[in-house]
Design a protein around this motif. Structure first.
Motif, PDB file in Angstrom:
ATOM      1  N   TRP A  95      27.111  -2.211  17.923  1.00  0.00           N
ATOM      2  CA  TRP A  95      26.426  -0.802  17.626  1.00  0.00           C
ATOM      3  C   TRP A  95      25.551  -0.321  19.056  1.00  0.00           C
ATOM      4  CZ3 TRP A  95      21.156   0.082  18.433  1.00  0.00           C
ATOM      5  CH2 TRP A  95      20.385  -0.915  18.564  1.00  0.00           C
TER       6      TRP A  95
ATOM      7  N   TRP B 287      27.320  -7.947  13.348  1.00  0.00           N
ATOM      8  CA  TRP B 287      27.779  -6.741  13.722  1.00  0.00           C
ATOM      9  C   TRP B 287      29.188  -6.472  14.568  1.00  0.00           C
ATOM     10  CZ3 TRP B 287      24.113  -2.959  12.693  1.00  0.00           C
ATOM     11  CH2 TRP B 287      22.672  -3.392  12.286  1.00  0.00           C
TER      12      TRP B 287
ATOM     13  N   THR C 173      23.486  -6.406   7.227  1.00  0.00           N
ATOM     14  CA  THR C 173      24.242  -6.705   8.621  1.00  0.00           C
ATOM     15  C   THR C 173      23.758  -7.634   9.614  1.00  0.00           C
ATOM     16  OG1 THR C 173      25.657  -4.580   8.230  1.00  0.00           O
ATOM     17  CG2 THR C 173      25.696  -5.755  10.536  1.00  0.00           C
TER      18      THR C 173
ATOM     19  N   HIS D 265      25.010  -0.353  10.011  1.00  0.00           N
ATOM     20  CA  HIS D 265      26.363  -0.227  10.466  1.00  0.00           C
ATOM     21  C   HIS D 265      27.084   0.991  10.015  1.00  0.00           C
ATOM     22  CE1 HIS D 265      28.577  -1.991  13.732  1.00  0.00           C
ATOM     23  NE2 HIS D 265      28.897  -3.032  12.937  1.00  0.00           N
TER      24      HIS D 265
ATOM     25  N   GLY E 237      27.884  -9.483   8.536  1.00  0.00           N
ATOM     26  CA  GLY E 237      28.641  -8.095   8.506  1.00  0.00           C
ATOM     27  C   GLY E 237      29.726  -8.108   7.509  1.00  0.00           C
TER      28      GLY E 237
END
Length: 346
Positions: free
Chosen positions: A179, A197, A22, A330, A26
Motif C-alpha cells: 500500500w 498487505w 488486513t 486495503h 490479507g
C-alpha cells in the motif's frame, strides 16, 4: 459476516463487508486463491516435481524487488521475518548495539535480543526519535510502518542520519509493502512477509540484501536451496553457497510461493500512487469521522471503550493490538467499511 464479491484495481475479492483486518491477514484476489487451489489439486494428483516450483519462487523475487525498489538479484526467500533476520543478527560483531523503535514488533527485535550472550544489546526509542539517536549504534532495525498503530517511520530522516554516520539499516516492510510506495535501494537489508498487505499465503517472505551488506550476514540456516545451483548442493560437502543474496535462501514452502508469485505480480502491476491514495484516503476518512487528524497511514489504531463483542456484532472485523482497536484499509475496502466502523464505535 456475509461474503460479497468486490471489484477493485482490476481484481475480484471475496471479502466480507466490514473486514478491516488486513494488518493481521490479507484477503487474496480470487485469481490468487484459485492459483493456490489449482496447485493443491496438482499436489493431490501427484502432478508436480520439485523443480516445477522454481519459476514461482523466482517470479516472487522479481515482484518483491519491484515493490521495494531494488534489483531482483538482491532477493533471498524464506518463510518468516524473524527467520530471515536471524542471519543479519548472527553476523553482528560481539558487543554490537542495535537501535529500534519502542514497541517494535518482536520478529524484528527478538533475533537481535537473542544475541545477548555475545554482548549484543538492543536500545529502543520512540519511532519519531530514531534519526536523532543513531550515533553509537552498529545497526538500526525498524519497521517502515509500525504494526501496533500504523505509524510511518520518517525514512528520509533515517536515511540521512545513518548515511552520515555510516550505520547500516534493516527495514521490515511487512506492514508497508502493498500500500505504501517504496524506494529502498539505500537500505542494507529489507525484509517482508507476504500474508498481510501482499495478499499471499502465510509461509512466504523475502529479504533484500544490498551488495555492501552481503558479507555482513552469517548464513546460519545454510541449506541445499542456498547453493549456487541448488540441484548440485543436495548431497555431500564441502559447503557451497550462492555467491549473491541467494546464500540466505531457505527452502521455500511450495504452495505458499505459488500463491505469492500470483499475488505479488498483481500488486507490482498497479499504480502505487493510486493504491496509496485509496488506502490512506479511507483510513483518514475514518479518522475524520471520529474527530481525529489525518495520519497518512492505511492503519488506524484507536483507544475505545466499546467492547470488542459489540464491534464484532456490528459487522466489523479488526484486531486488538497493544490495547487498541487496530484496523487497516486495503484495495478491497470501500466507504461501506468506514461507515460500519463509525457506527460500531458511536
Amino acid at each position: 459476516m456475509s461474503v460479497t464479491r468486490r471489484h477493485a484495481f482490476g481484481g475480484a475479492f471475496d471479502v466480507p463487508a466490514g473486514y478491516v483486518n488486513t494488518p493481521s491477514i490479507g484477503i487474496p484476489p480470487v485469481t490468487v486463491a484459485d492459483t493456490v487451489a489449482a496447485a493443491v489439486d496438482r499436489w493431490r494428483a501427484g502432478a508436480d516435481d520439485p523443480p516445477d516450483f522454481t519459476a514461482a519462487v523466482d517470479a516472487s523475487r522479481a515482484s518483491f524487488a519491484r515493490l521495494v525498489g531494488v534489483p531482483a538479484d538482491r532477493i533471498a526467500v524464506g518463510a518468516t521475518v524473524a527467520g530471515l533476520l536471524t542471519p543479519v543478527a548472527a553476523g553482528l560483531p560481539d558487543g554490537a548495539r542495535v537501535l529500534t523503535a519502542t514497541g517494535e514488533f518482536t520478529s524484528v527485535t527478538f533475533p537481535f535480543a537473542a544475541q545477548a550472550h555475545r554482548g549484543v544489546t538492543v536500545d529502543a526509542v520512540p519511532v519519531a526519535e530514531l534519526a536523532s539517536a543513531v550515533d553509537g549504534h552498529d545497526l538500526v532495525a525498524v519497521s517502515v510502518v509500525q504494526s501496533a498503530d500504523g505509524t510511518v517511520a520518517d525514512l528520509a530522516a533515517l536515511r540521512a542520519a545513518t548515511v552520515d554516520a555510516g550505520i547500516p539499516v534493516a527495514l521490515d516492510v511487512t506492514q508497508a509493502a502493498g500500500w505504501l510506495p517504496l524506494e529502498l535501494d539505500w537500505a542494507d537489508w529489507i525484509v517482508g512477509a507476504g500474508y498481510k498487505w501482499l495478499l499471499s499465503p502465510r509461509g512466504a517472505a523475502w529479504l533484500a540484501v544490498h551488495p555492501r551488506a552481503l558479507e555482513r550476514g552469517r548464513p546460519v540456516g545454510a541449506n541445499w536451496y542456498a547453493g549456487e545451483d541448488p540441484w548440485d548442493s543436495v548431497y555431500g560437502l564441502p559447503l557451497r553457497l550462492a555467491s549473491g543474496a541467494r546464500r540466505y535462501d531457505a527452502s521455500p514452502a511450495w504452495l505458499a510461493f505459488t500463491g505469492a508469485a500470483a499475488g505479488l505480480e498483481y500488486l507490482a502491476s498497479l499504480d502505487a500512487g493510486a493504491v496509496y491514495a485509496h488506502c490512506t484516503g479511507l483510513a483518514d476518512t475514518l479518522r475524520d469521522e471520529l474527530g481525529l487528524p489525518p495520519a497518512g497511514s492505511a492503519i488506524v489504531a484507536l483507544d475505545t471503550d466499546v467492547p470488542s463483542e459489540r464491534i464484532a456484532r456490528a459487522g466489523v472485523r479488526g484486531s486488538i493490538r497493544a490495547g487498541r482497536l487496530r484496523m487497516g484499509f486495503h484495495l478491497y475496502n470501500t466507504r461501506e467499511d468506514v461507515d460500519l466502523a463509525v457506527a460500531a464505535l458511536r
